[in-house]
Design a protein around this motif. Structure first.
Motif, PDB file in Angstrom:
ATOM      1  N   ALA A 112       0.829  -1.204   0.000  1.00  0.00           N
ATOM      2  CA  ALA A 112       0.000   0.000   0.000  1.00  0.00           C
ATOM      3  C   ALA A 112       0.867   1.258   0.000  1.00  0.00           C
ATOM      4  O   ALA A 112       0.544   2.255  -0.666  1.00  0.00           O
ATOM      5  CB  ALA A 112      -0.927  -0.005   1.213  1.00  0.00           C
ATOM      6  N   GLU A 113       1.978   1.227   0.730  1.00  0.00           N
ATOM      7  CA  GLU A 113       2.882   2.374   0.774  1.00  0.00           C
ATOM      8  C   GLU A 113       3.559   2.579  -0.581  1.00  0.00           C
ATOM      9  O   GLU A 113       3.764   3.720  -1.022  1.00  0.00           O
ATOM     10  CB  GLU A 113       3.938   2.165   1.862  1.00  0.00           C
ATOM     11  N   ILE A 114       3.891   1.486  -1.258  1.00  0.00           N
ATOM     12  CA  ILE A 114       4.534   1.578  -2.568  1.00  0.00           C
ATOM     13  C   ILE A 114       3.575   2.184  -3.590  1.00  0.00           C
ATOM     14  O   ILE A 114       3.954   3.058  -4.383  1.00  0.00           O
ATOM     15  CB  ILE A 114       5.015   0.189  -3.027  1.00  0.00           C
ATOM     16  N   LEU A 115       2.322   1.746  -3.583  1.00  0.00           N
ATOM     17  CA  LEU A 115       1.344   2.287  -4.527  1.00  0.00           C
ATOM     18  C   LEU A 115       1.128   3.782  -4.285  1.00  0.00           C
ATOM     19  O   LEU A 115       1.022   4.562  -5.241  1.00  0.00           O
ATOM     20  CB  LEU A 115       0.024   1.526  -4.400  1.00  0.00           C
ATOM     21  N   ALA A 116       1.071   4.179  -3.025  1.00  0.00           N
ATOM     22  CA  ALA A 116       0.914   5.602  -2.702  1.00  0.00           C
ATOM     23  C   ALA A 116       2.128   6.398  -3.167  1.00  0.00           C
ATOM     24  O   ALA A 116       1.998   7.516  -3.698  1.00  0.00           O
ATOM     25  CB  ALA A 116       0.701   5.780  -1.209  1.00  0.00           C
ATOM     26  N   ALA A 117       3.325   5.828  -2.990  1.00  0.00           N
ATOM     27  CA  ALA A 117       4.552   6.504  -3.411  1.00  0.00           C
ATOM     28  C   ALA A 117       4.630   6.610  -4.936  1.00  0.00           C
ATOM     29  O   ALA A 117       5.132   7.599  -5.481  1.00  0.00           O
ATOM     30  CB  ALA A 117       5.773   5.773  -2.867  1.00  0.00           C
ATOM     31  N   LEU A 118       4.136   5.607  -5.647  1.00  0.00           N
ATOM     32  CA  LEU A 118       4.091   5.673  -7.110  1.00  0.00           C
ATOM     33  C   LEU A 118       3.159   6.791  -7.567  1.00  0.00           C
ATOM     34  O   LEU A 118       3.497   7.579  -8.465  1.00  0.00           O
ATOM     35  CB  LEU A 118       3.611   4.336  -7.681  1.00  0.00           C
TER      36      LEU A 118
END
Length: 305
Positions: A139-145
């Motif tokens: 979830a953090e990776i998708l938000a960072a993308l």
């Protein structure tokens, strides 16, 4: 345009200071990170609030919390700040001779055994392109993308991806049960009936991935289908850590088969037969660019699994 420049309630500098305060939950720590005094940061944030006519932060003696307006601004500003940072980086790469770089986020639930396929071909064919790798929850990776803070991510996806992202690679990842050798011997000696095996498994100490993760939720759904009512003795965020703890006799677990590739010599660890196989999907995700930078496009093309 002139009217906008004269009436805008804040600039990028003030917006970055605001985000620093939010991330650190402290004016003092944000000031240290920015190389400013606390009073200077406080004045900047107060100036933003006065210009907007809104409270962005709730101050207490111990911490700082976002107001609803502050939460909105923090979420909306992520894409803006990330886009500016990306533009500056591309400007340096194309016109100032800076080394091209790909910012990669790898989900913590993806074991070390997967990484050679992701990086090896690129390191071999394009050594001039650097990689900045971080390990986070999906979830953090998708938000960072979405916020332009990463260029691509390797994740176990949610049911729906944000519309601003797209998948470039998909592959299936099968799981197996693992146990210390002593427990595996006991399991093999059990009657062959599924009921006896499920009953034995339910009595064991389980090490599971955190239930807040996409993979953790899939694991628990699989266990419910097997009628395994289990309360884990430990929840962790890494299958590599789980595998090592199982090998040390700390309990049993459900882990990706591929993650075991690095632990082939661990004779203290054995796989157990299972009925219905759990299979998750892993994907490589990037933003929907109008134009993808050439070195990023080449990097994506050379991902192998």
């Amino acid at each position: 345009m002139n009217e906008f420049l004269f009436t805008t309630p804040f600039d990028l500098y003030e917006l970055c200071l605001f985000r620093l305060v939010v991330r650190h939950r402290s004016f003092t720590k944000a000031a240290q990170a920015a190389g400013l005094t606390q009073s200077a940061v406080t004045r900047q944030i107060q100036g933003m609030e006065n210009s907007l006519g809104l409270d962005l932060l709730e101050r207490t003696t111990r911490s700082v919390r976002l107001t609803p307006a502050g939460e909105f601004l923090f979420a909306e500003s992520a894409r803006l700040i990330g886009g500016v940072e990306e533009s500056v980086q591309r400007l340096r790469e194309q016109f100032a001779g800076a080394r091209p770089e790909v910012r990669v986020g790898v989900s913590r639930s993806i074991g070390l055994a997967y990484l050679p396929g992701f990086f090896h071909a690129n390191l071999r064919h394009f050594p001039e392109v650097g990689c900045r790798v971080s390990s986070q929850q999906s979830a953090e990776i998708l938000a960072a993308l979405e916020a332009n803070e990463l260029d691509l991510g390797v994740v176990c996806p949610p049911k729906r991806l944000p519309a601003t992202l797209r998948v470039t690679h998909r592959f299936s990842d099968a799981f197996t049960l693992v146990a210390p050798a002593e427990l595996a011997a006991v399991f093999q000696a059990l009657p062959q009936s599924p009921k006896a095996r499920v009953s034995w498994l339910a009595e064991q100490k389980w090490l599971l991935l955190e239930d807040s993760t996409n993979t953790g939720q899939q694991m628990r759904a699989w266990m419910q289908r097997q009628r395994l009512a289990v309360e884990p003795v430990m929840q962790l965020d890494s299958f590599d850590l789980i595998i090592n703890l199982v090998a040390l006799g700390m309990g049993i677990s459900l882990v990706p088969i591929r993650a075991l590739a690095l632990y082939g010599r661990k004779r203290t660890l054995q796989r157990l037969p299972m009925g219905e196989r759990l299979v998750r999907e892993l994907v490589v995700v990037v933003r929907r660019h109008r134009k993808v930078p050439e070195h990023l496009a080449r990097f994506v093309e050379n991902v192998l699994f």
